[in-house]
Design a protein around this motif. Structure first.
Motif, PDB file in Angstrom:
ATOM      1  N   THR A  41      40.378  46.931  38.142  1.00 22.84           N
ATOM      2  CA  THR A  41      39.409  46.354  37.708  1.00 22.84           C
ATOM      3  C   THR A  41      39.457  45.906  36.186  1.00 22.84           C
ATOM      4  O   THR A  41      38.826  44.976  35.651  1.00 22.84           O
ATOM      5  CB  THR A  41      37.955  47.238  37.978  1.00 22.84           C
ATOM      6  N   ARG A  44      40.620  42.679  35.351  1.00 23.43           N
ATOM      7  CA  ARG A  44      40.133  41.243  36.085  1.00 23.43           C
ATOM      8  C   ARG A  44      39.393  40.630  34.980  1.00 23.43           C
ATOM      9  O   ARG A  44      39.085  41.372  33.952  1.00 23.43           O
ATOM     10  CB  ARG A  44      39.261  41.757  37.085  1.00 23.43           C
ATOM     11  N   THR A  45      38.757  39.541  35.232  1.00 23.43           N
ATOM     12  CA  THR A  45      38.202  38.743  34.554  1.00 23.43           C
ATOM     13  C   THR A  45      36.648  39.253  34.689  1.00 23.43           C
ATOM     14  O   THR A  45      36.282  39.897  35.751  1.00 23.43           O
ATOM     15  CB  THR A  45      37.958  37.390  34.712  1.00 23.43           C
ATOM     16  N   ALA A  47      33.826  37.943  35.712  1.00 22.20           N
ATOM     17  CA  ALA A  47      33.423  37.176  36.869  1.00 22.20           C
ATOM     18  C   ALA A  47      34.011  37.916  38.248  1.00 22.20           C
ATOM     19  O   ALA A  47      33.240  38.013  39.196  1.00 22.20           O
ATOM     20  CB  ALA A  47      33.507  35.688  36.966  1.00 22.20           C
ATOM     21  N   GLU A  48      35.339  38.244  38.123  1.00 23.35           N
ATOM     22  CA  GLU A  48      35.878  38.667  39.228  1.00 23.35           C
ATOM     23  C   GLU A  48      35.538  40.104  39.444  1.00 23.35           C
ATOM     24  O   GLU A  48      35.741  40.733  40.713  1.00 23.35           O
ATOM     25  CB  GLU A  48      37.630  38.461  39.026  1.00 23.35           C
ATOM     26  N   PHE A  50      33.040  41.471  39.934  1.00 24.07           N
ATOM     27  CA  PHE A  50      31.958  41.767  40.883  1.00 24.07           C
ATOM     28  C   PHE A  50      31.898  40.997  42.002  1.00 24.07           C
ATOM     29  O   PHE A  50      30.969  40.734  42.732  1.00 24.07           O
ATOM     30  CB  PHE A  50      30.558  41.615  40.163  1.00 24.07           C
ATOM     31  N   ASP A  51      33.195  40.629  42.503  1.00 27.86           N
ATOM     32  CA  ASP A  51      33.427  39.861  43.765  1.00 27.86           C
ATOM     33  C   ASP A  51      33.186  40.640  44.913  1.00 27.86           C
ATOM     34  O   ASP A  51      33.343  41.981  44.899  1.00 27.86           O
ATOM     35  CB  ASP A  51      34.884  39.246  43.802  1.00 27.86           C
ATOM     36  N   LEU A  52      32.815  39.984  45.822  1.00 32.47           N
ATOM     37  CA  LEU A  52      32.313  40.813  47.215  1.00 32.47           C
ATOM     38  C   LEU A  52      32.873  39.815  47.980  1.00 32.47           C
ATOM     39  O   LEU A  52      32.606  38.604  48.306  1.00 32.47           O
ATOM     40  CB  LEU A  52      30.848  40.829  47.565  1.00 32.47           C
ATOM     41  N   PRO A  54      35.149  43.314  47.493  1.00 36.38           N
ATOM     42  CA  PRO A  54      35.998  43.571  46.083  1.00 36.38           C
ATOM     43  C   PRO A  54      37.600  43.356  46.669  1.00 36.38           C
ATOM     44  O   PRO A  54      37.754  43.701  47.771  1.00 36.38           O
ATOM     45  CB  PRO A  54      35.612  44.829  45.692  1.00 36.38           C
ATOM     46  N   LYS A  55      38.443  42.940  45.702  1.00 31.58           N
ATOM     47  CA  LYS A  55      39.872  42.837  45.918  1.00 31.58           C
ATOM     48  C   LYS A  55      40.544  44.037  45.077  1.00 31.58           C
ATOM     49  O   LYS A  55      40.359  44.203  43.991  1.00 31.58           O
ATOM     50  CB  LYS A  55      40.375  41.673  45.557  1.00 31.58           C
ATOM     51  N   PRO A  58      43.931  42.090  41.375  1.00 37.76           N
ATOM     52  CA  PRO A  58      43.340  41.123  40.721  1.00 37.76           C
ATOM     53  C   PRO A  58      44.100  39.792  41.117  1.00 37.76           C
ATOM     54  O   PRO A  58      45.223  39.619  41.260  1.00 37.76           O
ATOM     55  CB  PRO A  58      43.456  41.479  39.414  1.00 37.76           C
ATOM     56  N   THR A  59      43.295  38.593  41.315  1.00 30.52           N
ATOM     57  CA  THR A  59      43.648  37.394  41.626  1.00 30.52           C
ATOM     58  C   THR A  59      44.509  36.754  40.400  1.00 30.52           C
ATOM     59  O   THR A  59      45.395  36.141  40.789  1.00 30.52           O
ATOM     60  CB  THR A  59      42.715  36.252  42.259  1.00 30.52           C
TER      61      THR A  59
END
Length: 284
Positions: A41, A44-45, A47-48, A50-52, A54-55, A58-59
């Motif tokens: 985490t 990550r950026t 915005a990323e 709090f992605d759902l 979660p990954k 990181p992309t």
């Protein structure tokens, strides 16, 4: 023994190593899972973060969160304060635990057993109970809001004294008796004979003291008021303002930075720590 019983016994013993491996793997994942997630985490950026769903990976990994930590707090000053405080406490506890453990294990004096029981009893007293008297004593000595006020009260260690006493009890008495026949006093016997042999045990005390006090938050929160004397855990609290803007990556980047020295000390001290624990369990 019947053939069925023999077959069942062989199956049980053949599965035992695999069962241990699976159990240890599950325990390792449960222990390292939060650490891996924290590191992931922090890269990550905002915005990323709090992605759902979660990954785990990181992309688009980015070190911006770490730069944000250095921009918002003086990491180098905080790390220097923490290193100074923690290193001196670790060395101080190794000295006091070694001397006290040797005295309780090898010297004879009045009220030795009641005094040792009193030392062990202090382990049951929470830090929150004694912090007010400690604060008042330090205030009378003008040591509040100083690094010395964090270092000196942490020198005595009941657990370290107990550990080193057991360690010295596991050593042969013949070594000390031979040294005394050669004219060595108690101090010379400790310094020249027992202390070198107790190095693994002292390493345990030092490593445990470093890891505990590096992450200590409560005492610095009470005793320190000016930012120039903050330790790293206390300084990281100022990063929680990022949670309001969604920049959880900055907060976790600070957590990762604070973990690095403690992990490094544990890795370096892992071998003496393992040897010390093994040696402490050997009976005389």
């Amino acid at each position: 023994m019947s053939q069925a019983t023999l077959s069942l016994s062989r199956t049980r013993y053949s599965l035992a190593p695999w069962a241990r491996i699976v159990g240890l793997t599950v325990c390792a994942l449960l222990t390292l899972g939060p650490v891996i997630w924290t590191v992931s985490t922090s890269l990550r950026t905002p915005a990323e973060a709090f992605d759902l769903p979660p990954k785990l990976i990181p992309t688009d990994p980015s070190a911006d969160a770490y730069r944000g930590v250095f921009d918002q707090i003086d990491v180098w000053l905080l790390a220097l304060n923490s290193t100074l405080v923690t290193a001196l406490i670790a060395v101080g506890q190794m000295i006091t635990a070694g001397l006290a453990g040797y005295a309780f294990a090898r010297l004879e004096f009045r009220f030795k057993k009641p005094l040792f029981g009193l030392v062990l009893a202090t382990m049951m007293v929470p830090l929150q109970v004694t912090i007010v008297p400690v604060f008042l004593v330090l205030k009378s000595m003008s040591l509040t809001d100083t690094l010395l006020g964090l270092i000196i009260p942490a020198f005595p260690t009941a657990f370290g004294t107990f550990l080193m006493r057991q360690y010295f009890l596991g050593m042969p008495k013949d070594l000390g008796e031979a040294a005394m026949l050669d004219g060595c006093g108690p101090w010379r016997t400790f310094r020249s004979v027992y202390a070198p042999l107790a190095a693994p045990g002292l390493a345990i005390v030092g490593v445990l003291a470093f890891n505990y006090h590096w992450n200590e938050f409560f005492r610095p929160l009470i005793l320190e008021t000016s930012g120039q004397n903050y330790t790293l855990p206390l300084g990281l609290v100022s990063l929680q303002g990022n949670l309001g803007t969604g920049s959880i990556s900055v907060v976790l980047a600070g957590v990762v930075l604070s973990m690095i020295p403690a992990v490094a000390v544990f890795v370096v001290g892992q071998r003496p720590l393992r040897e010390g624990i093994t040696s402490a369990g050997v009976n005389r």
